[in-house]
Design an enzyme around this catalytic site. Sequence first.
Site, PDB file in Angstrom:
ATOM      1  N   VAL A 153       0.874  -1.173   0.000  1.00 17.19           N
ATOM      2  CA  VAL A 153       0.000   0.000   0.000  1.00 17.19           C
ATOM      3  C   VAL A 153       0.919   1.233   0.000  1.00 17.19           C
ATOM      4  CG1 VAL A 153      -2.099  -0.892   1.086  1.00 17.19           C
ATOM      5  CG2 VAL A 153      -0.165  -0.246   2.508  1.00 17.19           C
ATOM      6  N   LYS A 171      -3.021  14.553  -8.138  1.00 18.36           N
ATOM      7  CA  LYS A 171      -3.689  14.800  -6.857  1.00 18.36           C
ATOM      8  C   LYS A 171      -3.533  16.275  -6.519  1.00 18.36           C
ATOM      9  CE  LYS A 171      -3.201  13.766  -1.946  1.00 18.36           C
ATOM     10  NZ  LYS A 171      -2.447  13.045  -0.918  1.00 18.36           N
TER      11      LYS A 171
END
Length: 511
Positions: free
Chosen positions: A50, A81
């Site tokens: 992750v 982002k």
Amino acid sequence: MTAAPVTRIVIVGGGTAGWMTAAALVRVLGSLPGLSVSLVESEAIGTVGVGEATIPQIIGFNRLLGLDEMQFMRETRATYKLGIEFVDWLRPGHAYVHPFGSFGIDMLGIDFQHFWLRGASIGELAPIDAYSIAAMAGKAGRFGWPRPDLPKSPLARLSYAFQFDAGRYARFLRAYAEERGAVRIEGRIVDAVQDGQSGFVTAVRLEDGREVAGQLFIDCSGFRSLLLGQTLGVPFTDWSSWLPCDCAVAIPCELGGEDVPLTRSTARPAGWQWRIPLQHRIGNGHVFSSAHVSREAATDLLLAHLDGKPLAEPNHLSFKAGHRARMWEKNVVALGLAAGFLEPLESTSIHLVQSGIARLLALFPDTRFGAVERARFNAETEREYVNIRDFLVLHYRASERDDSDFWRYCRNLAPPDDLAEKLELFRSSGRIVRENNELFTEDSWLSVMLSQGVRPEAWHPAAWMLDEYETRKGLAHIRAVIANTVDQLPSQAQFLAQNGAAISPAERLAA
Ligand SMILES: Cc1cc2nc3c(=O)[nH]c(=O)nc-3n(C[C@H](O)[C@H](O)[C@H](O)COP(=O)(O)OP(=O)(O)OC[C@H]3O[C@@H](n4cnc5c(N)ncnc54)[C@H](O)[C@@H]3O)c2cc1C
């Protein structure tokens, strides 16, 4: 006679931290005579898998490596982002964006928030994120380049980062590092060999009996902290009373829902859920406190809130908030999860790896392994962890949620001293002080404090220099300029396609 440089470096672990370190070392020190960079990792152990959302500093790291941004984006299936959307954090039904970049414009030479506060007092109720180009473009699903060359455009105040596939990022950096001379050694480390007198690590021993010797060992072994924690016994500083979440369950799903260049964090009764949209899938996870919800209930809640079909089995992880008391001990420097962990609420872990690498390069040891460089490294690193911890605690502390034991615990927490002082100063007069070059800027603190209901009692006297009419006019003008600029930006999907960063439909399907 000067001391000889350290040239034989062994990196333990090949997750994001290990390969970022290897890539940076071969890039920066590659021409050092006699340099050898070896990286030992074990496929059988694997990585945490992750770690997909980043902050704008990653652009500096990519530039250091000389990466082509579009190639990097295709290879890692990255999206842009522009900030983090926090949903239900203040109270259920409330949402705001903590954007990258800055708010408004400085008016009359003082920080924008003072005019916003004055505006709020006369009924100008647009939230602070209406004055951020990154927040507004993010919510509209649009993207464009920052334009520092156009100081009057809101785009001059835009900043961005990436969301990418963690496994692909590590593989991408591995190829980069191996092409430039880093040597990967497959094998499970079972032991470390130490010098009888100094206790310095001289080699790591693999399961099959091989030994990998070196002068400097960089421990990137993840939560195990093989060398720093296990071999050298450096204790862990536990911050779980401030950050009680200690588990996560992660699962990718098919694309669905909104296509926005934002990471989303949605508060849940005993933690929060992340949503990280990539080009080929969405990364999801639920970070929770095991004292307040069972693993099964946390998993069910996550599965009930996905925007698409799950693409894997749930991946369960446990952790503790905090860090090793010293990240550099003897000839071992720990980076990544081996050094410490703070929950991914503000996507700071990969940044901590990056800043650790930069600090190590700046204070790179010679064969004397000077105590002064080590002390400096440890003091700066600890300060960085403390600053990030305080910013994370703010999100929990400044909440009105009263709907579960978890939230009652969080909102009644006694804040760490530095955070208490920051809150007091802001409440008193709307001022924010950024000390020690801390990671989060005044704009970040402002964003979370104002959006989560921390209200100053006063503002800078200079904000009274504009009368009510001028204040309203100035604020409305900034909002209009931002809205116009956002209207002219392409959607993120168009931007990726126009700039050669989009993956093909076949690559999308092969997720
Ligand atoms: C739930 C969660 C969500 C996260 N989200 C984000 C995010 O959005 N953004 C962000 O910046 N960060 C995030 N992180 C943090 C991020 O995942 C890590 O900082 C990053 O992946 C670095 O991990 P690592 O390389 O230190 O450890 P790992 O990925 O665990 O790698 C450890 C390596 O050590 C090797 N190893 C271990 N033991 C041995 C042994 N005995 N012998 C040989 N090799 C060994 C393993 O094989 C592996 O290669 C998140 C972390 C968690 C837990």
